[in-house]
Design a protein around this motif. Structure first.
Motif, PDB file in Angstrom:
ATOM      1  N   VAL B  21       0.814  -1.215   0.000  1.00 28.10           N
ATOM      2  CA  VAL B  21       0.000   0.000   0.000  1.00 28.10           C
ATOM      3  C   VAL B  21       0.852   1.273   0.000  1.00 28.10           C
ATOM      4  N   CYS B  22       2.011   1.228   0.653  1.00 27.94           N
ATOM      5  CA  CYS B  22       2.878   2.413   0.595  1.00 27.94           C
ATOM      6  C   CYS B  22       4.332   1.956   0.525  1.00 27.94           C
ATOM      7  N   PRO B  23       5.264   2.878   0.221  1.00 26.47           N
ATOM      8  CA  PRO B  23       6.654   2.442   0.013  1.00 26.47           C
ATOM      9  C   PRO B  23       7.347   1.857   1.251  1.00 26.47           C
ATOM     10  N   THR B  24       6.767   1.994   2.434  1.00 26.58           N
ATOM     11  CA  THR B  24       7.389   1.424   3.626  1.00 26.58           C
ATOM     12  C   THR B  24       7.549  -0.088   3.485  1.00 26.58           C
ATOM     13  N   GLY B  25       6.575  -0.742   2.848  1.00 26.99           N
ATOM     14  CA  GLY B  25       6.690  -2.172   2.570  1.00 26.99           C
ATOM     15  C   GLY B  25       6.765  -3.041   3.810  1.00 26.99           C
ATOM     16  N   CYS B  26       5.842  -2.865   4.750  1.00 27.06           N
ATOM     17  CA  CYS B  26       5.848  -3.668   5.984  1.00 27.06           C
ATOM     18  C   CYS B  26       5.711  -5.158   5.661  1.00 27.06           C
ATOM     19  N   GLN B  27       6.390  -5.968   6.479  1.00 25.47           N
ATOM     20  CA  GLN B  27       6.290  -7.422   6.322  1.00 25.47           C
ATOM     21  C   GLN B  27       5.133  -7.917   7.175  1.00 25.47           C
ATOM     22  N   LEU B  28       4.116  -8.420   6.520  1.00 19.86           N
ATOM     23  CA  LEU B  28       2.921  -8.845   7.243  1.00 19.86           C
ATOM     24  C   LEU B  28       2.942 -10.349   7.452  1.00 19.86           C
ATOM     25  N   GLU B  29       2.360 -10.747   8.603  1.00 23.21           N
ATOM     26  CA  GLU B  29       2.099 -12.156   8.820  1.00 23.21           C
ATOM     27  C   GLU B  29       0.589 -12.277   8.960  1.00 23.21           C
ATOM     28  N   VAL B  30       0.006 -13.053   8.055  1.00 20.69           N
ATOM     29  CA  VAL B  30      -1.450 -13.189   8.073  1.00 20.69           C
ATOM     30  C   VAL B  30      -1.784 -14.602   8.535  1.00 20.69           C
ATOM     31  N   LYS B  31      -2.495 -14.664   9.651  1.00 24.91           N
ATOM     32  CA  LYS B  31      -2.850 -15.966  10.221  1.00 24.91           C
ATOM     33  C   LYS B  31      -4.319 -16.224   9.913  1.00 24.91           C
ATOM     34  N   ILE B  37      -9.242 -14.042  10.429  1.00 23.59           N
ATOM     35  CA  ILE B  37      -7.996 -13.609   9.797  1.00 23.59           C
ATOM     36  C   ILE B  37      -7.333 -12.595  10.702  1.00 23.59           C
ATOM     37  N   GLU B  38      -6.086 -12.899  11.076  1.00 26.35           N
ATOM     38  CA  GLU B  38      -5.388 -11.987  11.971  1.00 26.35           C
ATOM     39  C   GLU B  38      -4.119 -11.487  11.277  1.00 26.35           C
ATOM     40  N   VAL B  39      -3.973 -10.168  11.220  1.00 22.79           N
ATOM     41  CA  VAL B  39      -2.814  -9.589  10.535  1.00 22.79           C
ATOM     42  C   VAL B  39      -1.876  -8.964  11.560  1.00 22.79           C
ATOM     43  N   THR B  40      -0.607  -9.366  11.538  1.00 23.74           N
ATOM     44  CA  THR B  40       0.370  -8.697  12.396  1.00 23.74           C
ATOM     45  C   THR B  40       1.505  -8.159  11.530  1.00 23.74           C
ATOM     46  N   GLY B  41       2.213  -7.173  12.048  1.00 26.76           N
ATOM     47  CA  GLY B  41       3.365  -6.616  11.345  1.00 26.76           C
ATOM     48  C   GLY B  41       3.057  -5.339  10.580  1.00 26.76           C
ATOM     49  N   ALA B  42       1.783  -4.961  10.521  1.00 28.12           N
ATOM     50  CA  ALA B  42       1.421  -3.753   9.772  1.00 28.12           C
ATOM     51  C   ALA B  42       1.641  -2.524  10.640  1.00 28.12           C
ATOM     52  N   ASP B  43       2.217  -1.489  10.033  1.00 29.82           N
ATOM     53  CA  ASP B  43       2.449  -0.249  10.764  1.00 29.82           C
ATOM     54  C   ASP B  43       1.207   0.621  10.805  1.00 29.82           C
ATOM     55  N   CYS B  44       0.203   0.294  10.017  1.00 29.47           N
ATOM     56  CA  CYS B  44      -0.989   1.132  10.013  1.00 29.47           C
ATOM     57  C   CYS B  44      -2.211   0.304   9.618  1.00 29.47           C
ATOM     58  N   GLU B  48      -3.370  -3.607   7.603  1.00 26.44           N
ATOM     59  CA  GLU B  48      -4.202  -4.699   8.113  1.00 26.44           C
ATOM     60  C   GLU B  48      -5.285  -5.047   7.109  1.00 26.44           C
ATOM     61  N   GLU B  49      -5.875  -4.003   6.542  1.00 25.63           N
ATOM     62  CA  GLU B  49      -6.919  -4.207   5.549  1.00 25.63           C
ATOM     63  C   GLU B  49      -6.339  -4.907   4.315  1.00 25.63           C
ATOM     64  N   TYR B  50      -5.137  -4.498   3.932  1.00 24.31           N
ATOM     65  CA  TYR B  50      -4.495  -5.122   2.779  1.00 24.31           C
ATOM     66  C   TYR B  50      -4.294  -6.617   3.025  1.00 24.31           C
ATOM     67  N   GLY B  51      -3.760  -6.954   4.211  1.00 22.10           N
ATOM     68  CA  GLY B  51      -3.506  -8.354   4.556  1.00 22.10           C
ATOM     69  C   GLY B  51      -4.781  -9.178   4.488  1.00 22.10           C
ATOM     70  N   ARG B  52      -5.851  -8.631   5.014  1.00 22.49           N
ATOM     71  CA  ARG B  52      -7.134  -9.340   5.007  1.00 22.49           C
ATOM     72  C   ARG B  52      -7.616  -9.517   3.563  1.00 22.49           C
ATOM     73  N   ASN B  53      -7.531  -8.440   2.782  1.00 18.52           N
ATOM     74  CA  ASN B  53      -7.964  -8.504   1.377  1.00 18.52           C
ATOM     75  C   ASN B  53      -7.176  -9.510   0.557  1.00 18.52           C
ATOM     76  N   GLU B  54      -5.883  -9.628   0.870  1.00 16.31           N
ATOM     77  CA  GLU B  54      -5.051 -10.553   0.104  1.00 16.31           C
ATOM     78  C   GLU B  54      -5.547 -11.983   0.244  1.00 16.31           C
ATOM     79  N   VAL B  55      -6.180 -12.270   1.369  1.00 15.87           N
ATOM     80  CA  VAL B  55      -6.719 -13.604   1.590  1.00 15.87           C
ATOM     81  C   VAL B  55      -8.105 -13.723   0.952  1.00 15.87           C
ATOM     82  N   LEU B  56      -8.916 -12.691   1.124  1.00 14.17           N
ATOM     83  CA  LEU B  56     -10.313 -12.772   0.687  1.00 14.17           C
ATOM     84  C   LEU B  56     -10.490 -12.444  -0.794  1.00 14.17           C
ATOM     85  N   ASN B  57      -9.884 -11.346  -1.234  1.00 10.52           N
ATOM     86  CA  ASN B  57     -10.086 -10.904  -2.609  1.00 10.52           C
ATOM     87  C   ASN B  57      -8.952  -9.971  -3.009  1.00 10.52           C
TER      88      ASN B  57
END
Ligand SMILES: Cc1cc2nc3c(=O)[nH]c(=O)nc-3n(C[C@H](O)[C@H](O)[C@H](O)COP(=O)(O)OP(=O)(O)OC[C@H]3O[C@@H](n4cnc5c(N)ncnc54)[C@H](O)[C@@H]3O)c2cc1C
Ligand code: SF4
Lengths: 436, 131
Positions: B21-31, B37-44, B48-57
């Motif tokens: 989503v932005c150039p920071t490029g956080c490393q997410l762990e999506v459980k 769906i639980e997202v950790t590692g996101a700075d904002c 979290e929304e991105y991590g969830r979407n990556e699983v759903l759609n």
């Protein structure tokens, strides 16, 4: 007779740096500003960067390159006090700032500005600079040239592609080629980590299952008239190919995304001293070079990964150039030299007026989990997960200067800027709020 | 839920990804545990929304070019106004191959309305003057 143009501020280059410098010079009171651009339109490299990812910091939106450029271009065209000379190439810049250019109808023209902003951008490193053994067939392009072919001229350079170097342009082109129906066989990077932004690894390579080979390089190009394949080998710590690791990849195109070089021929003509680390001019916090009246901003000064900071830097330079022009001269005091220290590959500005409140732009030499940035031993900031591909911005404030004077004395004319690696607090320590 | 033992068959999956989503490029762990769906590692929050979407759609913005006649360039850069489902990227490319516009056109002008039924438009991302 050569046409002579007098102006407050002349800007060489009409990319995002030139555009922002022009607007800010006018805001700071320059009566007239001239932009000289060798292409038929303004916008610079942005016009070929059709992907989104520009302007997130500045506009809180993900714009494409051309959209970002259009946030500035109308303001420049609509200002009657900004003259734009298109299809005009600057050939010479003298130390006294007299500029010689070729204009399509006036022929040779001379500009005599009171202040000049260098905004010529950068160019790509080419194969010659790299010396890959093997034949010299057609089908080897720089990634940026390929970008221009595909996005502006409507010409696909090949169908099976290997990309040497993991810079952002190469990554963006890997996705672009794939979407256009070509097969990108591999991206090959000599370093143990990618050169481009992590997000581009994800959205340009991982999304399309394009393999990335780290610690590897192209050791041979095959093919007589046209590229028929490349040999890729792993390398050791000294970047020497490891025998026995060769892998042959058939392909018809090799793209080079091995870095950019600031375009400083004109800068050197004017005897402006360069920094061997940035390959751009040495500047102070106003982006003034060591030749009074000549300023620089954008990729000509150091290679930026985000255009937002190009605009920001150019605004500083444009404003300072206007002030210089209005003042008709320089009121120089002795400057402090900033020296890149531990883990710092470069820092800008390299010169500071004492007490200057500014923002350092810097890059680290390797990925580090946690660092503290220190100037002359005074801590300026803490940063996490830093990588060489991402430029850091660190503020230097008044209170830092006060501490600096306490620690270094009033007269220190050299300050070292370090990025010291710090232990990462354990999750438990973090939970308990223990400071390390 | 009363009988927790009976539901231990629910599959637990962990996916590691980079937030784009932005150039920071956080490393997410999506459980992913069943519907959770639980997202950790996101700075904002957007991460979290991105991590969830990556699983759903998973969705992506498409940027490409279409042919344009009589313009200062032969191609016009275009973009979707919002991200479209990732699996439609190739289909969209095929659909756009046949389009040919005529200059002039302005930034933001709609080139394809409701692209592939996504409800999202494809628009011009620069001005193209008549040559
Ligand atoms: C391929 C690519 C992809 C990128 N992707 C992103 C991204 O996703 N997100 C992001 O934020 N940033 C990105 N960037 C970075 C950003 O686009 C650049 O940092 C920015 O465009 C640099 O601006 P500039 O004005 O310094 O240089 P340029 O845009 O290169 O402009 C320099 C201008 O000077 C002109 N010029 C040079 N010499 C002369 C001369 N002698 N006479 C007259 N004119 C001259 C050139 O024609 C050119 O128009 C990318 C850069 C590249 C190259
Ligand atoms: S989580 Fe937030 S800060 Fe991190 S990359 Fe995503 S959008 Fe950027």
């Amino acid at each position: 007779m050569t046409k002579v143009i007098e102006t407050d501020v002349a800007i060489i280059g009409g990319g995002p740096a030139g555009l922002a410098a022009a607007v800010s010079a006018r805001k700071a009171g320059a009566e007239n500003v001239v932009i000289i651009e060798r292409h038929h339109e303004l916008g610079g490299i942005l016009q070929q960067c059709i992907h989104n990812g520009f302007g997130l910091h500045r506009f809180r939106e993900e714009l494409t390159g051309p959209e970002y450029a259009y946030r500035f271009i109308p303001e420049v065209w609509d200002d009657p006090k900004i003259d734009v000379y298109l299809n005009t190439m600057v050939l010479d810049l003298a130390k006294d700032q007299s500029i010689t250019a070729v204009h399509p109808s006036h022929g040779l023209i001379t500009l005599r500005p009171k202040a000049t902003v260098l905004a010529m951008g950068c160019r790509e490193r080419t194969r010659g600079a790299l010396n890959i053994p093997g034949t010299r067939p057609a089908g080897v392009y720089t990634a940026g040239a390929a970008q221009r072919f595909v996005n502006m001229d409507g010409f696909m350079p090949g169908k099976k592609v290997v990309i040497l170097g993991s810079g952002d342009i190469g990554l963006i082109m890997a996705r672009r080629f794939t979407l256009e129906g070509a097969e990108v066989k591999a991206v090959v990077e000599v370093m143990p980590y990618p050169a481009g932004l992590t997000r581009n690894i994800a959205q340009c390579l991982e999304d399309f299952d394009i393999p990335l080979y780290l610690r590897s390089t192209v050791t041979k190009v095959h093919g007589k008239d046209r590229v028929e394949g490349v040999t890729v080998s792993q390398v050791d710590d000294a970047w020497q190919p490891l025998p026995g690791t060769e892998m042959h990849i058939p392909c018809d195109t090799l793209l080079l995304s091995v870095g950019l070089l600031p375009e400083n021929e004109l800068t050197q003509m004017a005897d402006v001293p360069l920094d061997s680390r940035t390959q751009g001019a040495v500047v102070d916090q106003n982006r003034q070079t060591l030749i009074p009246g000549i300023f620089a901003a954008g990729n000509v000064l150091h290679v930026h990964d985000l255009v937002d900071y190009v605009s920001e830097e150019a605004e500083i330079a444009g404003r300072a150039a206007a002030e210089y022009a209005l003042r008709d001269g320089d009121t120089r005091q002795e400057k402090i030299t900033v020296i890149p220290g531990e883990n710092v590959s470069y820092v800008l500005p390299q010169r500071l007026d004492p007490d200057a409140e500014t923002e350092f732009y810097l890059r680290v030499t390797k990925p580090i989990d946690r660092i503290t940035i220190e100037l002359g031993g005074v801590r300026l900031a803490v940063r996490r997960l830093v990588r060489p591909s991402e430029m850091l911005k660190i503020r230097l404030r008044k209170d830092h200067w006060e501490k600096l004077k306490q620690e270094n004395g009033e007269t220190s004319l050299e300050l070292v800027l370090d990025a010291k690696a710090q232990p990462v607090p354990s999750p438990r320590a973090q939970r308990e709020g223990v400071r390390q | 839920m009363k009988d927790t033992k009976a539901t231990t068959a629910v599959k637990e999956e962990i996916r590691n990804m980079t937030c784009i989503v932005c150039p920071t490029g956080c490393q997410l762990e999506v459980k992913i545990v069943g519907d959770l769906i639980e997202v950790t590692g996101a700075d904002c929050r957007r991460g979290e929304e991105y991590g969830r979407n990556e699983v759903l759609n998973p969705v992506r913005v498409l940027t490409t070019t279409v042919k344009i006649a009589e313009g200062t360039l032969p191609l016009l850069p275009v973009r979707t106004t919002e991200a479209i489902p990732k699996e439609l990227l190739y289909e969209a490319m095929t659909a756009l191959a046949d389009i040919e516009l005529k200059a002039p056109i302005k930034t933001g002008a709609v080139v394809v309305e409701n692209l592939l039924g996504t409800g999202i438009d494809l628009v011009a991302s620069r001005d193209m003057d008549h040559k």
